[in-house]
Write a protein that holds these residues in place. Structure first.
Motif, PDB file in Angstrom:
ATOM      1  N   VAL A 208     -60.050   9.373 155.505  1.00  0.00           N
ATOM      2  CA  VAL A 208     -58.855   8.689 156.011  1.00  0.00           C
ATOM      3  C   VAL A 208     -59.066   7.177 156.027  1.00  0.00           C
ATOM      4  N   SER A 209     -60.264   6.742 156.470  1.00  0.00           N
ATOM      5  CA  SER A 209     -60.541   5.307 156.494  1.00  0.00           C
ATOM      6  C   SER A 209     -60.551   4.726 155.082  1.00  0.00           C
ATOM      7  N   GLY A 210     -61.033   5.544 154.117  1.00  0.00           N
ATOM      8  CA  GLY A 210     -60.994   5.092 152.733  1.00  0.00           C
ATOM      9  C   GLY A 210     -59.578   4.872 152.250  1.00  0.00           C
ATOM     10  N   LYS A 211     -58.656   5.748 152.666  1.00  0.00           N
ATOM     11  CA  LYS A 211     -57.248   5.583 152.285  1.00  0.00           C
ATOM     12  C   LYS A 211     -56.623   4.379 152.987  1.00  0.00           C
ATOM     13  N   LEU A 212     -56.988   4.205 154.284  1.00  0.00           N
ATOM     14  CA  LEU A 212     -56.382   3.132 155.063  1.00  0.00           C
ATOM     15  C   LEU A 212     -56.920   1.765 154.664  1.00  0.00           C
ATOM     16  N   PHE A 213     -58.234   1.700 154.436  1.00  0.00           N
ATOM     17  CA  PHE A 213     -58.866   0.415 154.154  1.00  0.00           C
ATOM     18  C   PHE A 213     -59.182   0.231 152.675  1.00  0.00           C
ATOM     19  N   GLY A 214     -58.654   1.135 151.840  1.00  0.00           N
ATOM     20  CA  GLY A 214     -58.924   1.034 150.405  1.00  0.00           C
ATOM     21  C   GLY A 214     -58.387  -0.246 149.795  1.00  0.00           C
ATOM     22  N   LYS A 215     -57.370  -0.844 150.409  1.00  0.00           N
ATOM     23  CA  LYS A 215     -56.804  -2.089 149.896  1.00  0.00           C
ATOM     24  C   LYS A 215     -57.571  -3.315 150.369  1.00  0.00           C
ATOM     25  N   ASN A 216     -58.458  -3.117 151.351  1.00  0.00           N
ATOM     26  CA  ASN A 216     -59.230  -4.229 151.879  1.00  0.00           C
ATOM     27  C   ASN A 216     -60.234  -4.723 150.842  1.00  0.00           C
ATOM     28  N   SER A 217     -60.259  -6.030 150.620  1.00  0.00           N
ATOM     29  CA  SER A 217     -61.120  -6.586 149.571  1.00  0.00           C
ATOM     30  C   SER A 217     -62.604  -6.369 149.860  1.00  0.00           C
ATOM     31  N   GLN A 218     -63.002  -6.495 151.114  1.00  0.00           N
ATOM     32  CA  GLN A 218     -64.415  -6.302 151.453  1.00  0.00           C
ATOM     33  C   GLN A 218     -64.829  -4.852 151.260  1.00  0.00           C
ATOM     34  N   TYR A 219     -63.943  -3.929 151.646  1.00  0.00           N
ATOM     35  CA  TYR A 219     -64.235  -2.505 151.463  1.00  0.00           C
ATOM     36  C   TYR A 219     -64.355  -2.176 149.974  1.00  0.00           C
ATOM     37  N   GLN A 220     -63.414  -2.681 149.178  1.00  0.00           N
ATOM     38  CA  GLN A 220     -63.463  -2.442 147.734  1.00  0.00           C
ATOM     39  C   GLN A 220     -64.733  -3.016 147.130  1.00  0.00           C
ATOM     40  N   ARG A 221     -65.105  -4.207 147.545  1.00  0.00           N
ATOM     41  CA  ARG A 221     -66.306  -4.846 146.999  1.00  0.00           C
ATOM     42  C   ARG A 221     -67.557  -4.027 147.315  1.00  0.00           C
ATOM     43  N   LEU A 222     -67.680  -3.590 148.563  1.00  0.00           N
ATOM     44  CA  LEU A 222     -68.827  -2.790 148.968  1.00  0.00           C
ATOM     45  C   LEU A 222     -68.886  -1.486 148.190  1.00  0.00           C
ATOM     46  N   TRP A 223     -67.745  -0.808 148.074  1.00  0.00           N
ATOM     47  CA  TRP A 223     -67.691   0.492 147.402  1.00  0.00           C
ATOM     48  C   TRP A 223     -67.980   0.362 145.910  1.00  0.00           C
ATOM     49  N   HIS A 224     -67.384  -0.625 145.256  1.00  0.00           N
ATOM     50  CA  HIS A 224     -67.562  -0.783 143.817  1.00  0.00           C
ATOM     51  C   HIS A 224     -69.004  -1.148 143.456  1.00  0.00           C
ATOM     52  N   TYR A 225     -69.607  -2.043 144.231  1.00  0.00           N
ATOM     53  CA  TYR A 225     -70.999  -2.400 143.949  1.00  0.00           C
ATOM     54  C   TYR A 225     -71.944  -1.240 144.249  1.00  0.00           C
ATOM     55  N   MET A 226     -71.592  -0.417 145.238  1.00  0.00           N
ATOM     56  CA  MET A 226     -72.413   0.754 145.529  1.00  0.00           C
ATOM     57  C   MET A 226     -72.345   1.748 144.372  1.00  0.00           C
ATOM     58  N   VAL A 227     -71.135   1.965 143.819  1.00  0.00           N
ATOM     59  CA  VAL A 227     -70.982   2.850 142.662  1.00  0.00           C
ATOM     60  C   VAL A 227     -71.775   2.319 141.475  1.00  0.00           C
ATOM     61  N   LEU A 228     -71.753   1.005 141.288  1.00  0.00           N
ATOM     62  CA  LEU A 228     -72.438   0.394 140.143  1.00  0.00           C
ATOM     63  C   LEU A 228     -73.952   0.584 140.218  1.00  0.00           C
ATOM     64  N   ARG A 229     -74.492   0.765 141.420  1.00  0.00           N
ATOM     65  CA  ARG A 229     -75.944   0.923 141.581  1.00  0.00           C
ATOM     66  C   ARG A 229     -76.397   2.377 141.529  1.00  0.00           C
ATOM     67  N   LEU A 230     -75.466   3.318 141.467  1.00  0.00           N
ATOM     68  CA  LEU A 230     -75.859   4.721 141.392  1.00  0.00           C
ATOM     69  C   LEU A 230     -76.529   5.011 140.059  1.00  0.00           C
ATOM     70  N   PRO A 231     -77.518   5.920 140.023  1.00  0.00           N
ATOM     71  CA  PRO A 231     -78.314   6.141 138.810  1.00  0.00           C
ATOM     72  C   PRO A 231     -77.502   6.545 137.583  1.00  0.00           C
ATOM     73  N   ILE A 232     -76.643   7.549 137.704  1.00  0.00           N
ATOM     74  CA  ILE A 232     -75.904   8.052 136.539  1.00  0.00           C
ATOM     75  C   ILE A 232     -74.471   7.532 136.531  1.00  0.00           C
ATOM     76  N   ALA A 233     -73.828   7.563 137.689  1.00  0.00           N
ATOM     77  CA  ALA A 233     -72.430   7.146 137.770  1.00  0.00           C
ATOM     78  C   ALA A 233     -72.261   5.656 137.509  1.00  0.00           C
ATOM     79  N   GLY A 234     -73.264   4.838 137.884  1.00  0.00           N
ATOM     80  CA  GLY A 234     -73.151   3.395 137.714  1.00  0.00           C
ATOM     81  C   GLY A 234     -72.988   2.967 136.263  1.00  0.00           C
ATOM     82  N   PRO A 235     -73.929   3.328 135.369  1.00  0.00           N
ATOM     83  CA  PRO A 235     -73.764   2.964 133.956  1.00  0.00           C
ATOM     84  C   PRO A 235     -72.515   3.556 133.325  1.00  0.00           C
TER      85      PRO A 235
END
Length: 376
Positions: A208-235
């Protein structure tokens, strides 16, 4: 010579509705088909391109498209665009007021100004076709593993909540000394019963918080950089967005858009913070006098292949061709990696689930074997 995007006039109402629809575009699939999603945009731009290349006017083309649309909501949307075009608005302004994305607005606006509106519509159709194809590939690669993993979680939680306590009562009645593995499983069962509901509520709260705060720039930045660092999903995610980047630049260079403005527009269109920040740095470096290849070379997000080919395109003045080739390569790699991920994930998840269930069964049956031996 570059132009400033802010110099292109835009209506206030268009800005308000455009911001809301940009967020809606991230979903791409809406229940009951009420949204003019990416699949519909693909067909719309393809048909519009064919009709404009055939020599008919935009009004006639929109009229024919409305007649071919099966759903009333889609007819009403394109009908509003047609009505505004009849009252004197350009196609880009009419579509912007009907909540299409900034990327589409600027692309069509430039196409109108350069006389390449039919070609821009064709490229927009190709862009959404590739985007839809990428989404289908990703969904097909992750659907089966997600179903298997979800089923495994439900089975394990059920066993820990109901099956293990039944065995635990039998062990207590017989005052049995439990093996270490069984004690661990019993503790996991107690923790599941005590904190299972809390963990479930926490997961729901995260969604629910992801849906509510998904438009927040800081939340998006944290989530996107976290995805980018994942071993398989990042590349994999990096290649998906680089494919979108190269296709978008190819589209804009086809419309004879200067490189600085292409970077500005792609930055608005691609909703991936690492790429947006990288393009912001590229834009600033270009404005300082550096070439595109030199600007890309300073950023780790762009690999050596794209840097070397962009350098070649600058020397040979073949930017459109090079970016189209890069887009083809990245799209092929996305499809190949998705197939490899599917081939790897399916057996790994099945083995993981089998081992997990086997551990639970062995932990429960070990004391039973000891009990039978003592009775014998």
């Amino acid at each position: 010579m570059a132009f400033k995007l802010e110099n292109i006039p835009k209506s206030n109402s268009g800005q308000k509705t455009n911001a809301g629809f940009n967020d809606l575009l991230k979903k791409e699939i809406v229940l009951f088909g009420r949204s003019f999603n990416n699949k519909k945009k693909q067909s719309f731009y393809r048909e519009l391109s064919v009709l404009l290349k055939a020599g008919i006017t935009i009004k006639e083309a929109l009229t024919l498209i409305i007649e071919s649309l099966p759903k009333p909501n889609d007819k009403a949307l394109i009908g509003k665009i047609l009505e505004q075009v009849i009252h004197g608005k350009s196609l880009s302004d009419a579509m912007q007021s009907e909540s299409f994305s900034e990327y589409e607005y600027y692309s069509l606006k430039i196409g109108e100004e350069t006389g390449t509106i039919a070609q821009v519509c064709h490229e927009l159709g190709a862009f959404y076709e590739r985007k839809n194809e990428q989404k289908r590939v990703v969904v097909s690669a992750l659907t089966y593993p997600a179903i298997v993993l979800s089923t495994a979680v439900v089975v394990v939680v059920f066993m820990l909540s109901y099956v293990v306590p039944m065995f635990q009562d039998i062990f207590k009645q017989n005052n049995m000394e439990l093996p270490a593995l069984t004690r661990v499983v019993v503790k996991l069962s107690q923790a599941t019963k005590s904190y299972g509901l809390f963990v479930l509520l926490l997961l729901v709260a995260l969604v629910v918080s992801g849906k509510l705060f998904g438009k927040n720039s800081q939340y998006q930045r944290l989530w996107h950089y976290m995805v980018l660092r994942l071993p398989i999903a990042g590349p994999f995610a990096k290649k998906v967005y680089l494919a979108q980047f190269t296709q978008a630049v190819a589209l804009l260079t086809t419309a004879k858009v200067p490189m600085v403005n292409s970077i500005q527009m792609v930055k608005k269109m691609i909703r991936f913070v690492p790429l947006q920040e990288a393009l912001e740095a590229v834009e600033q470096n270009i404005l300082k006098g550096q070439s595109l290849s030199e600007s890309l070379k300073q950023l780790p997000l762009f690999d050596s292949r794209i840097i070397s080919l962009v350098k070649v395109s600058e020397e040979t003045n073949q930017t459109e061709y090079v970016f189209k080739q890069l887009n083809e390569q990245y799209n092929q790699e996305v499809m190949q990696q998705s197939k490899i991920m599917t081939a790897m994930l399916e057996p790994l998840i099945i083995v993981f689930v089998g081992v997990l269930v086997a551990i639970l069964l062995i932990a429960m049956y070990l004391p039973m074997f000891q009990l039978s031996s003592a009775i014998g």
